[in-house]
Enzyme design. Structure first.
Site, PDB file in Angstrom:
ATOM      1  CD  GLU A 116      -1.257   0.535   2.546  1.00  0.00           C
ATOM      2  OE1 GLU A 116       0.219   1.145   1.898  1.00  0.00           O
ATOM      3  OE2 GLU A 116      -1.091  -0.469   2.041  1.00  0.00           O
ATOM      4  CD  GLU A 136      -1.145  -4.347   0.191  1.00  0.00           C
ATOM      5  OE1 GLU A 136      -0.560  -3.677  -0.014  1.00  0.00           O
ATOM      6  OE2 GLU A 136      -2.163  -5.216   1.073  1.00  0.00           O
TER       7      GLU A 136
END
Length: 272
Positions: A116, A136
């Site tokens: 990110e 994740e």
């Protein structure tokens, strides 16, 4: 300024910020997140700096947020998670919203929150050995900054995020629009600095306003509101907790993070 988790220097008209926890693949702990704010503040305040370059020390860019620190801290419930996720989100978004152009030089693992972070930079240069992904969901966590669909579209983003694929190589990342260029391993920082040097020649007001105009286009499309909504959803995931993540963190506390990752990967053996 001397940092605990970063290296910060000026290269010509560029500020070079290097994530400096190579023994942990530059995982972002609380200290690094605080220091990133300070380093960006310094770069933005320095009139001599025209561009910001972000890199990672050692053999990787960033493995994400520090799960070992999280396992030890044991945050639980929405109230405990809200300030943590807001902190994580705000640091990453500084690279997107900085009035100065930001360039990421990526080599090796660029995963989860680290992915990110690279996506939030205006330009991302990848070494041939770079590997991207956001795993994740594989251990019951959520996505803090949901930039991926805005860059590569919903179909590809869903495949990467919902499967937790963390094996996306640099050439494939370039093909789907995740990165701008791929260069031989070891040349990524020089290329990023060269691009930043070219940006430094451009009138800073024109550069700043053009970046603002591009970002504003996505704001009009609703990206800012969507990212905040996604953060709220992630808060529910983390605040309520999942059985998968509880087991992952328990193994990490008991046997170490490497053992927890082995447990995570064993669950998906042969299922990619």
């Amino acid at each position: 300024m001397v940092y605990e988790t970063l290296l910060a220097e000026t290269r010509g008209a560029s500020a070079l910020i290097t994530l400096n926890r190579p023994q942990r693949l530059n995982a972002m702990n609380a200290a690094m997140l605080r220091e990133l704010h300070l380093a960006i503040d310094a770069a933005e305040a320095d009139e001599r700096v025209r561009a910001i370059v972000l890199a990672g020390a050692g053999n990787g860019f960033c493995s994400g947020f520090d799960l070992k620190e999280q396992a030890e801290a044991r945050p639980s419930g929405v109230a405990a998670w809200r300030p943590l996720l807001r902190r994580d989100f705000d640091v990453i978004m500084r690279f997107l919203h900085s009035p100065k152009p930001t360039v990421a030089a990526v080599r090796g693992p660029c995963l989860a929150g680290g992915c990110e972070l690279a996506l939030a930079c205006d330009i991302t240069i990848a070494a041939e050995d770079a590997v991207f992904g956001e795993p994740e969901l594989r251990f019951g966590a959520g996505i803090v900054v949901l930039l991926l669909p805005w860059l590569i579209g919903p179909k590809r983003a869903k495949q990467l995020l919902l499967t937790g694929d963390d094996t996306l190589d640099a050439r494939r990342a370039e093909a789907i629009g995740l990165v701008n260029e791929v260069v031989p391993t070891g040349e990524e920082l020089a290329r990023a600095l060269a691009i930043a040097g070219g940006l430094a020649v451009i009138d800073p007001m024109a550069l700043r306003q053009t970046k603002r105009a591009i970002n504003r286009t996505y704001e009009i499309m609703g990206m800012g509101e969507a990212l905040e909504a996604a953060l709220d959803i992630d808060l529910q995931i983390e605040g309520e907790g999942t059985a998968d993540k509880q087991e992952f963190l328990e193994i990490a506390r008991r046997d170490g993070l490497r053992a927890a990752i082995v447990w995570r990967e064993a669950r998906f053996a042969g299922k990619r």
